[in-house]
Design an enzyme around this catalytic site. Structure first.
Site, PDB file in Angstrom:
ATOM      1  N   ASP A 136       0.871  -1.189   0.000  1.00 45.53           N
ATOM      2  CA  ASP A 136       0.000   0.000   0.000  1.00 45.53           C
ATOM      3  C   ASP A 136       0.904   1.234   0.000  1.00 45.53           C
ATOM      4  OD1 ASP A 136      -2.208   1.930   0.624  1.00 45.53           O
ATOM      5  OD2 ASP A 136      -3.334   0.117   1.082  1.00 45.53           O
ATOM      6  N   GLY A 190       4.553   1.346  -1.523  1.00 44.78           N
ATOM      7  CA  GLY A 190       4.745   1.806  -2.897  1.00 44.78           C
ATOM      8  C   GLY A 190       3.437   2.231  -3.518  1.00 44.78           C
ATOM      9  N   ASP A 191       3.558   2.657  -4.779  1.00 47.91           N
ATOM     10  CA  ASP A 191       2.389   3.107  -5.526  1.00 47.91           C
ATOM     11  C   ASP A 191       2.148   2.081  -6.631  1.00 47.91           C
ATOM     12  OD1 ASP A 191       0.844   4.323  -7.596  1.00 47.91           O
ATOM     13  OD2 ASP A 191       1.313   6.300  -6.781  1.00 47.91           O
ATOM     14  N   PHE A 192       0.966   1.447  -6.610  1.00 48.08           N
ATOM     15  CA  PHE A 192       0.768   0.373  -7.592  1.00 48.08           C
ATOM     16  C   PHE A 192       0.635   0.877  -9.031  1.00 48.08           C
ATOM     17  CE2 PHE A 192      -3.577  -0.070  -5.269  1.00 48.08           C
ATOM     18  CZ  PHE A 192      -4.203   0.913  -6.019  1.00 48.08           C
ATOM     19  N   HIS A 201     -13.138  -1.060  -7.774  1.00 49.59           N
ATOM     20  CA  HIS A 201     -14.377  -0.249  -7.820  1.00 49.59           C
ATOM     21  C   HIS A 201     -14.107   1.248  -7.601  1.00 49.59           C
ATOM     22  CE1 HIS A 201     -15.590  -0.525  -3.218  1.00 49.59           C
ATOM     23  NE2 HIS A 201     -14.420   0.045  -3.398  1.00 49.59           N
TER      24      HIS A 201
HETATM   25  C1  LIG Z   1     -10.819   0.799  -0.166  1.00 55.55           C
HETATM   26  S1  LIG Z   1      -9.233   0.486   0.437  1.00 55.55           S
HETATM   27  C2  LIG Z   1      -9.214  -1.285   0.439  1.00 55.55           C
HETATM   28  C3  LIG Z   1      -8.421  -1.896   1.549  1.00 55.55           C
HETATM   29  C4  LIG Z   1      -8.366  -3.417   1.574  1.00 55.55           C
HETATM   30  N1  LIG Z   1      -7.874  -3.955   0.333  1.00 55.55           N
HETATM   31  C5  LIG Z   1      -9.692  -4.014   1.922  1.00 55.55           C
HETATM   32  O1  LIG Z   1     -10.356  -4.589   1.055  1.00 55.55           O
HETATM   33  O2  LIG Z   1     -10.095  -3.897   3.090  1.00 55.55           O
HETATM   34  C6  LIG Z   1      -8.188   0.894  -0.957  1.00 55.55           C
HETATM   35  C7  LIG Z   1      -6.723   0.864  -0.608  1.00 55.55           C
HETATM   36  O3  LIG Z   1      -5.950   1.168  -1.782  1.00 55.55           O
HETATM   37  C8  LIG Z   1      -4.852   1.962  -1.380  1.00 55.55           C
HETATM   38  N2  LIG Z   1      -4.320   2.711  -2.527  1.00 55.55           N
HETATM   39  C9  LIG Z   1      -4.901   3.741  -3.178  1.00 55.55           C
HETATM   40  N3  LIG Z   1      -4.109   4.182  -4.173  1.00 55.55           N
HETATM   41  C10 LIG Z   1      -2.986   3.417  -4.143  1.00 55.55           C
HETATM   42  C11 LIG Z   1      -1.801   3.383  -4.922  1.00 55.55           C
HETATM   43  N4  LIG Z   1      -1.631   4.233  -5.939  1.00 55.55           N
HETATM   44  N5  LIG Z   1      -0.864   2.463  -4.628  1.00 55.55           N
HETATM   45  C12 LIG Z   1      -1.040   1.592  -3.588  1.00 55.55           C
HETATM   46  N6  LIG Z   1      -2.161   1.571  -2.815  1.00 55.55           N
HETATM   47  C13 LIG Z   1      -3.115   2.471  -3.088  1.00 55.55           C
HETATM   48  C14 LIG Z   1      -5.433   2.862  -0.314  1.00 55.55           C
HETATM   49  O4  LIG Z   1      -4.429   3.419   0.495  1.00 55.55           O
HETATM   50  C15 LIG Z   1      -6.338   1.896   0.424  1.00 55.55           C
HETATM   51  O5  LIG Z   1      -5.688   1.283   1.502  1.00 55.55           O
END
Ligand SMILES: C[S@@+](CC[C@H](N)C(=O)[O-])C[C@H]1O[C@@H](n2cnc3c(N)ncnc32)[C@H](O)[C@@H]1O
Length: 446
Positions: A307, A332-334, A352
Site C-alpha cells: 500500500d 509503494g504506488d501500484f 471499484h
Molecule cells: C478501499 S481500500 C481497500 C483496503 C483493503 N484492500 C480491503 O479490502 O479492506 C483501498 C486501498 O488502496 C490503497 N491505494 C490507493 N491508491 C494506491 C496506490 N496508488 N498504490 C497503492 N495503494 C493504493 C489505499 O491506500 C487503500 O488502503
C-alpha cells in the site's frame, strides 16, 4: 380492541408508506447509534461485565433513569441491546453479541471507524447528489486525497479537504474549524472536543443526551481517540513521535477500510482453494486485514501487503500481526512503482474505486507480472444482473459516483473486464450475509 373485533375489519396503514417510513426511521436509527457510540454508551454497558438493571446503570454512570429506560427500549427494538429477566423477575440489560463485538472500543476489530467515516464523510457527500445528477461529475475525489498522503501529511495527518467542494482547508482558514469538526469531531484531544464529548446534541423525540452524565475519565480518553485502549497502545508511535496523535484522518481511514472487510475476511480467504499458490501480494491492502487472514489460513504462503507508504507504516502499528516472517509489508504506488512478484495477486475493494483507464492500467500490470497459471483474487460486492441489488452495493455505487470515477459492477461486467485483459477461468463465490464482499478468482492461462 373489542371494537376492532366487533367490526371485523382489517386495520392497516397504507402499505405504500411502509418503505418510505422505514427509510426515514433508518436514518434516525443510524444517528441514535452514532450518538451512543460517541457518548461511550456501549462501552459503559460493556464495562459492567454482566447484565445490569437500569437502576444500577443509572447510579454507576449517572444516567437519568427515565431517559435511560426509553433509550434502552429503543436499543432493544434495534437488537443492539438485549433485555433479560433476573431471578427476581426484574429486567437487566447487556450489549447484544453484535454490539459487544463490533461497537465497543475494547474489542478488535471494531466497526466504529466505518460508522464514523460514514457519518462524517458519506453524509455530507450525499448533499452533492442533485448537482452530480445534473453534471455527472463528482466534486470530491477521494483518490486525489489518498494520493496526497504520498506527498506528505500535515500535523494531524493527511490534508483535510472540504468534502463538498474539494477546496484545501488550509486555504479556507475561516472554515477550518467547522470542517475539521465535521470530519473528526472526536479526534484531536483538544479542549473543545473534550467539552463537546460531554455535551451531546439533542436526540430525536425529546430525548436529551445532554442529560447524560460525564463519562468516566477512562471512557473520555477512549472517546477522544475513537478507538480501544488496546488499539491505542498498539498503534501508539514510539516515544519520539508521541506528539503526533495517532487519531487522525489516516488512522480513521485505515479503521474504516478494516471495518469494510473484517466481517467477511475469514470467509473470502476460504472462498477458493488458494493453497497451490506460494507468494501472494495484497495490492492496496489497507489495514492488512485480508493479508493477515490469508497468512493465518495458508501458513506456507508468503504474503506481502502492499500500500502507499503512510498506510503501510500506520497499518502495521494499528493491526500488528505476530508473524513468523511469512507476512511482509511493502510500501509503494501500484500505478507508478514496480509491484512485488507473486503467483497470486489480491485486489480488495480497489477496482471499484478507479476509472476505466486506471483499472486497465492496473490489470495490465498484474497480468504482465503474473506467471502463467497464476491467479488474481478480486474482492468486491457484485451487483445483481439488473444492478438493482444488493442494497449495500447499490448504495455504495452511488457513493463511489460522489467521490470518484469508480463504480460497482455486475458479474457480466466483471467477466468482460477480465476477458479484455486476457484472464480466464472467471469464478464467482458469493458471500452470504449483509456485507461488502464477494470473491472472484481469475487465472492467467498457461
Ligand atoms: C478501499 S481500500 C481497500 C483496503 C483493503 N484492500 C480491503 O479490502 O479492506 C483501498 C486501498 O488502496 C490503497 N491505494 C490507493 N491508491 C494506491 C496506490 N496508488 N498504490 C497503492 N495503494 C493504493 C489505499 O491506500 C487503500 O488502503
Amino acid at each position: 380492541m373489542t371494537d376492532i373485533q366487533m367490526y371485523g375489519t382489517e386495520l392497516r396503514s397504507d402499505p405504500l408508506a411502509d418503505e418510505i417510513l422505514q427509510i426515514v426511521n433508518g436514518a434516525t436509527k443510524y444517528k441514535i447509534m452514532v450518538q451512543c457510540i460517541e457518548a461511550g454508551f456501549f462501552d459503559a454497558i460493556e464495562s459492567v461485565g454482566e447484565p445490569a438493571s437500569l437502576e444500577l446503570l443509572s447510579k454507576k454512570f449517572g444516567y437519568d433513569l427515565e431517559i435511560l429506560d426509553r433509550l434502552m427500549n429503543t436499543l432493544v427494538s434495534y437488537r443492539l441491546i438485549i433485555v433479560e429477566q433476573n431471578k427476581k423477575g426484574s429486567n437487566t440489560y447487556k450489549n447484544s453479541a453484535s454490539t459487544s463485538k463490533y461497537l465497543t472500543r475494547s474489542k478488535k476489530p471494531t466497526m466504529i471507524g466505518l460508522i464514523v467515516m460514514n457519518d462524517k464523510m458519506c453524509g455530507p457527500l450525499t448533499e452533492n447528489l442533485p448537482e452530480l445528477l445534473k453534471n455527472g461529475l463528482p466534486k470530491f475525489d477521494i483518490n486525489r486525497n489518498i494520493a496526497a498522503m504520498k506527498n506528505g501529511m500535515n500535523k494531524n495527518g493527511v490534508n483535510l479537504t472540504d468534502l463538498k467542494n474539494e477546496k484545501n482547508i488550509t486555504e479556507m482558514k475561516m472554515k477550518t474549524i467547522k470542517i475539521e469538526d465535521k470530519i473528526s469531531p472526536t479526534c484531536s484531544p483538544t479542549k473543545t472536543n473534550v467539552l463537546k464529548s460531554n455535551k451531546m446534541p439533542p436526540m430525536p423525540n425529546g430525548m436529551n443526551m445532554n442529560k447524560m452524565p460525564p463519562m468516566p475519565n477512562s471512557m473520555m480518553a477512549m472517546k477522544m481517540s475513537m478507538m480501544s485502549p488496546s488499539m491505542m497502545s498498539s498503534m501508539m508511535p514510539k516515544p519520539n513521535n508521541m506528539d503526533n496523535p495517532p487519531c487522525d484522518m489516516l488512522s480513521k481511514f485505515i479503521m474504516s477500510t478494516d471495518a469494510f472487510s473484517c466481517s467477511c475476511a475469514s470467509a473470502v480467504v476460504r472462498a477458493f482453494d488458494l493453497s497451490p499458490h506460494r507468494e501472494a501480494v495484497d495490492l492496496g491492502g489497507g489495514s492488512g486485514r485480508i493479508s493477515i487472514e490469508l497468512s493465518n489460513a495458508y501458513t506456507n504462503m508468503k504474503v506481502t501487503m502492499f500500500d502507499l507508504p503512510p498506510v503501510v507504516q500506520l497499518a502495521q502499528k494499528m493491526f500488528p500481526h505476530n508473524s513468523d516472517g511469512t507476512l511482509q509489508y511493502k510500501a509503494g504506488d501500484f500505478f507508478e512503482d514496480d509491484i512485488p512478484s507473486g503467483d497470486l495477486y489480491i485486489l480488495g475493494h480497489v477496482l471499484h474505486g478507479w476509472d476505466e483507464l486506471r483499472v486497465d492500467q492496473l490489470l495490465n500490470k498484474i497480468f504482465a507480472k503474473l506467471p502463467p497459471g497464476g491467479s488474481l483474487l478480486v474482492l468486491e460486492k457484485v451487483l445483481s444482473d439488473d444492478k438493482s441489488s444488493p442494497e449495500l452495493c447499490t448504495t455504495n455505487d452511488l457513493i463511489l459516483a460522489l467521490m470518484s470515477k469508480g463504480k460497482e459492477r455486475n458479474a457480466s461486467e466483471y467477466q468482460k473486464l477480465f476477458a479484455k485483459h486476457g484472464f480466464t477461468n472467471v469464478q464467482f463465490r458469493y458471500i452470504d450475509g449483509f456485507n461488502y464482499c464477494d470473491a472472484i478468482l481469475v487465472k492467467k492461462p498457461f
